[in-house]
Write a protein that holds these residues in place. Structure first.
Motif, PDB file in Angstrom:
ATOM      1  N   VAL A  94     -37.817 -55.281 -78.933  1.00  0.00           N
ATOM      2  CA  VAL A  94     -37.370 -56.682 -78.930  1.00  0.00           C
ATOM      3  C   VAL A  94     -36.237 -56.903 -77.939  1.00  0.00           C
ATOM      4  O   VAL A  94     -36.183 -57.919 -77.245  1.00  0.00           O
ATOM      5  CB  VAL A  94     -36.940 -57.122 -80.354  1.00  0.00           C
ATOM      6  CG1 VAL A  94     -36.279 -58.493 -80.331  1.00  0.00           C
ATOM      7  CG2 VAL A  94     -38.140 -57.138 -81.297  1.00  0.00           C
ATOM      8  N   LYS A  95     -35.329 -55.941 -77.857  1.00  0.00           N
ATOM      9  CA  LYS A  95     -34.146 -56.082 -77.003  1.00  0.00           C
ATOM     10  C   LYS A  95     -34.430 -55.780 -75.523  1.00  0.00           C
ATOM     11  O   LYS A  95     -33.683 -56.208 -74.655  1.00  0.00           O
ATOM     12  CB  LYS A  95     -33.024 -55.176 -77.507  1.00  0.00           C
ATOM     13  CG  LYS A  95     -32.417 -55.649 -78.824  1.00  0.00           C
ATOM     14  CD  LYS A  95     -31.133 -54.928 -79.172  1.00  0.00           C
ATOM     15  CE  LYS A  95     -31.386 -53.531 -79.672  1.00  0.00           C
ATOM     16  NZ  LYS A  95     -30.146 -52.901 -80.203  1.00  0.00           N
ATOM     17  N   LYS A  96     -35.519 -55.052 -75.256  1.00  0.00           N
ATOM     18  CA  LYS A  96     -35.769 -54.615 -73.874  1.00  0.00           C
ATOM     19  C   LYS A  96     -36.648 -55.563 -73.068  1.00  0.00           C
ATOM     20  O   LYS A  96     -36.382 -55.831 -71.896  1.00  0.00           O
ATOM     21  CB  LYS A  96     -36.405 -53.220 -73.880  1.00  0.00           C
ATOM     22  CG  LYS A  96     -35.412 -52.101 -74.151  1.00  0.00           C
ATOM     23  CD  LYS A  96     -36.115 -50.758 -74.185  1.00  0.00           C
ATOM     24  CE  LYS A  96     -35.147 -49.629 -74.511  1.00  0.00           C
ATOM     25  NZ  LYS A  96     -35.830 -48.326 -74.635  1.00  0.00           N
ATOM     26  N   ILE A  97     -37.729 -56.039 -73.656  1.00  0.00           N
ATOM     27  CA  ILE A  97     -38.688 -56.833 -72.879  1.00  0.00           C
ATOM     28  C   ILE A  97     -39.004 -58.163 -73.567  1.00  0.00           C
ATOM     29  O   ILE A  97     -38.815 -58.304 -74.781  1.00  0.00           O
ATOM     30  CB  ILE A  97     -40.009 -56.074 -72.627  1.00  0.00           C
ATOM     31  CG1 ILE A  97     -40.698 -55.735 -73.967  1.00  0.00           C
ATOM     32  CG2 ILE A  97     -39.771 -54.821 -71.797  1.00  0.00           C
ATOM     33  CD1 ILE A  97     -42.094 -55.163 -73.806  1.00  0.00           C
ATOM     34  N   TYR A  98     -39.512 -59.111 -72.776  1.00  0.00           N
ATOM     35  CA  TYR A  98     -39.915 -60.388 -73.356  1.00  0.00           C
ATOM     36  C   TYR A  98     -41.398 -60.336 -73.753  1.00  0.00           C
ATOM     37  O   TYR A  98     -42.248 -59.846 -73.010  1.00  0.00           O
ATOM     38  CB  TYR A  98     -39.725 -61.549 -72.383  1.00  0.00           C
ATOM     39  CG  TYR A  98     -40.344 -62.815 -72.952  1.00  0.00           C
ATOM     40  CD1 TYR A  98     -39.684 -63.535 -73.946  1.00  0.00           C
ATOM     41  CD2 TYR A  98     -41.624 -63.215 -72.559  1.00  0.00           C
ATOM     42  CE1 TYR A  98     -40.273 -64.647 -74.526  1.00  0.00           C
ATOM     43  CE2 TYR A  98     -42.216 -64.327 -73.134  1.00  0.00           C
ATOM     44  CZ  TYR A  98     -41.532 -65.040 -74.121  1.00  0.00           C
ATOM     45  OH  TYR A  98     -42.127 -66.127 -74.704  1.00  0.00           O
ATOM     46  N   LYS A 249     -38.146 -70.799 -85.566  1.00  0.00           N
ATOM     47  CA  LYS A 249     -36.753 -71.255 -85.591  1.00  0.00           C
ATOM     48  C   LYS A 249     -35.784 -70.075 -85.509  1.00  0.00           C
ATOM     49  O   LYS A 249     -34.731 -70.161 -84.862  1.00  0.00           O
ATOM     50  CB  LYS A 249     -36.480 -72.040 -86.884  1.00  0.00           C
ATOM     51  CG  LYS A 249     -37.269 -73.333 -87.025  1.00  0.00           C
ATOM     52  CD  LYS A 249     -36.718 -74.429 -86.126  1.00  0.00           C
ATOM     53  CE  LYS A 249     -37.458 -75.743 -86.402  1.00  0.00           C
ATOM     54  NZ  LYS A 249     -36.991 -76.807 -85.462  1.00  0.00           N
ATOM     55  N   LEU A 250     -36.117 -68.978 -86.185  1.00  0.00           N
ATOM     56  CA  LEU A 250     -35.186 -67.860 -86.310  1.00  0.00           C
ATOM     57  C   LEU A 250     -35.284 -66.823 -85.188  1.00  0.00           C
ATOM     58  O   LEU A 250     -34.335 -66.071 -84.962  1.00  0.00           O
ATOM     59  CB  LEU A 250     -35.393 -67.156 -87.659  1.00  0.00           C
ATOM     60  CG  LEU A 250     -35.124 -67.995 -88.915  1.00  0.00           C
ATOM     61  CD1 LEU A 250     -35.380 -67.163 -90.166  1.00  0.00           C
ATOM     62  CD2 LEU A 250     -33.701 -68.514 -88.937  1.00  0.00           C
ATOM     63  N   LYS A 251     -36.415 -66.776 -84.492  1.00  0.00           N
ATOM     64  CA  LYS A 251     -36.615 -65.696 -83.510  1.00  0.00           C
ATOM     65  C   LYS A 251     -35.661 -65.771 -82.310  1.00  0.00           C
ATOM     66  O   LYS A 251     -35.442 -64.759 -81.638  1.00  0.00           O
ATOM     67  CB  LYS A 251     -38.062 -65.701 -83.010  1.00  0.00           C
ATOM     68  CG  LYS A 251     -38.448 -66.882 -82.153  1.00  0.00           C
ATOM     69  CD  LYS A 251     -39.890 -66.762 -81.695  1.00  0.00           C
ATOM     70  CE  LYS A 251     -40.324 -67.948 -80.837  1.00  0.00           C
ATOM     71  NZ  LYS A 251     -41.729 -67.818 -80.382  1.00  0.00           N
ATOM     72  N   LYS A 252     -35.072 -66.929 -82.079  1.00  0.00           N
ATOM     73  CA  LYS A 252     -34.156 -67.076 -80.940  1.00  0.00           C
ATOM     74  C   LYS A 252     -32.930 -66.178 -81.042  1.00  0.00           C
ATOM     75  O   LYS A 252     -32.332 -65.801 -80.043  1.00  0.00           O
ATOM     76  CB  LYS A 252     -33.713 -68.539 -80.820  1.00  0.00           C
ATOM     77  CG  LYS A 252     -34.872 -69.496 -80.540  1.00  0.00           C
ATOM     78  CD  LYS A 252     -34.467 -70.945 -80.724  1.00  0.00           C
ATOM     79  CE  LYS A 252     -35.665 -71.879 -80.603  1.00  0.00           C
ATOM     80  NZ  LYS A 252     -35.289 -73.290 -80.866  1.00  0.00           N
ATOM     81  N   GLY A 253     -32.541 -65.835 -82.268  1.00  0.00           N
ATOM     82  CA  GLY A 253     -31.344 -65.015 -82.448  1.00  0.00           C
ATOM     83  C   GLY A 253     -31.627 -63.550 -82.754  1.00  0.00           C
ATOM     84  O   GLY A 253     -30.704 -62.792 -83.074  1.00  0.00           O
ATOM     85  N   PHE A 254     -32.908 -63.138 -82.664  1.00  0.00           N
ATOM     86  CA  PHE A 254     -33.270 -61.765 -83.012  1.00  0.00           C
ATOM     87  C   PHE A 254     -32.493 -60.729 -82.198  1.00  0.00           C
ATOM     88  O   PHE A 254     -31.930 -59.787 -82.730  1.00  0.00           O
ATOM     89  CB  PHE A 254     -34.767 -61.530 -82.824  1.00  0.00           C
ATOM     90  CG  PHE A 254     -35.629 -62.118 -83.910  1.00  0.00           C
ATOM     91  CD1 PHE A 254     -35.072 -62.757 -85.016  1.00  0.00           C
ATOM     92  CD2 PHE A 254     -37.007 -62.021 -83.838  1.00  0.00           C
ATOM     93  CE1 PHE A 254     -35.864 -63.297 -86.017  1.00  0.00           C
ATOM     94  CE2 PHE A 254     -37.808 -62.558 -84.843  1.00  0.00           C
ATOM     95  CZ  PHE A 254     -37.243 -63.198 -85.929  1.00  0.00           C
ATOM     96  N   ALA A 255     -32.509 -60.895 -80.869  1.00  0.00           N
ATOM     97  CA  ALA A 255     -31.882 -59.896 -79.984  1.00  0.00           C
ATOM     98  C   ALA A 255     -30.399 -59.713 -80.308  1.00  0.00           C
ATOM     99  O   ALA A 255     -29.886 -58.587 -80.323  1.00  0.00           O
ATOM    100  CB  ALA A 255     -32.052 -60.331 -78.521  1.00  0.00           C
TER     101      ALA A 255
END
Length: 258
Positions: A94-98, A249-255
């Protein structure tokens, strides 16, 4: 809808993650994929013994009555409990690629769904042993029921996986919730055994109508009751939309959270 288009564009990634999960699930074990069948069979033996000899349910061919409900339930509960931690488990990715984050719970639930279909291969021989006729028209409804349950499980998994990123305790809470939910679903007993005043609780439970449809096809060898099927379709669609909206709604803050 933009998100659905994106998910379709990343379908190859979903297939790859499903394949990786299925291969890695029993990697290094002696029995490998046989554990897919051993786990539900052992549960079936224990529950059949308890509800046949210790607390008799008074249901003919109880082993089949239980089996056709237990396999779908294992898929559903596994999708929720395991799916809830699916984003956290893939935090490096999640943190490395889109990529559309929805891909992760979709791939996990799909992997559980494949396991359920493999387990269904056992049900048909058991039906033959139990001398349950294979009703062609009823069997045509089986894929519809399975797809509805898949969407229902996916909706809950999306909801749980998104919230778990922000509230890690949910993963453990869901273990308790699914245990209570299992006994509140007519898996070990029939709807006829439930007092009339509690029927509303079972109609609210989306798995009640799905289990009822499975039993109609695989135990009673008949076309599912139309009201149960419609109820299952509506609830499945409702929870899938809810899961997609909350996840979006919540996935924007996952990283940042991971």
């Amino acid at each position: 809808m933009k998100v659905l288009k994106e998910i379709y564009q990343y379908r190859q990634m979903i297939f790859s993650l499903v394949k990786k999960d299925l291969r890695g699930r029993y990697k290094g074990s002696v029995l490998g994929f046989l554990w897919t069948f051993i786990n539900p069979l052992m549960q079936l033996v224990v529950y059949t013994f308890v509800f046949t000899y210790i607390m008799p349910a008074g249901i003919d061919k109880y082993y089949l009555y239980l089996f056709v409900a237990l396999i779908p339930w294992i898929f559903f509960s596994s999708s929720i409990t395991g799916g809830s931690s699916s984003i956290v488990a893939q935090k490096d990715l999640v943190k490395k690629i889109y990529f559309p984050r929805e891909v992760i719970p979709i791939s996990y639930v799909t992997s559980c769904f494949v396991n359920m279909m493999l387990c269904f291969l056992i049900i048909f021989p058991v039906m033959l042993v139990a001398k349950i006729p294979l009703e062609p028209l009823a069997l045509c409804c089986l894929p519809v029921i399975m797809i509805v349950e898949y969407f229902l499980a996916l909706g809950f998994a999306m909801l749980a996986s998104a919230v778990t990123v922000y509230f890690r305790d949910l993963e453990h809470i869901l273990g308790i919730v699914t245990m209570v939910w299992m006994y509140m679903t007519p898996i070990f007993y029939s709807m006829e055994m439930i007092p009339e005043r509690f029927h509303i609780v079972y109609h609210i439970n989306p798995m009640s109508s799905i289990i009822s449809c499975y039993r109609d096809v695989l135990y009673y060898a008949r076309v599912p009751d139309l009201s149960s099927l419609i109820e299952a379709v509506v609830l499945g669609a409702l929870f899938l939309v809810l899961g997609l909206v909350v996840f979006g709604k919540l996935k924007k803050g996952f990283a940042e959270e991971l």
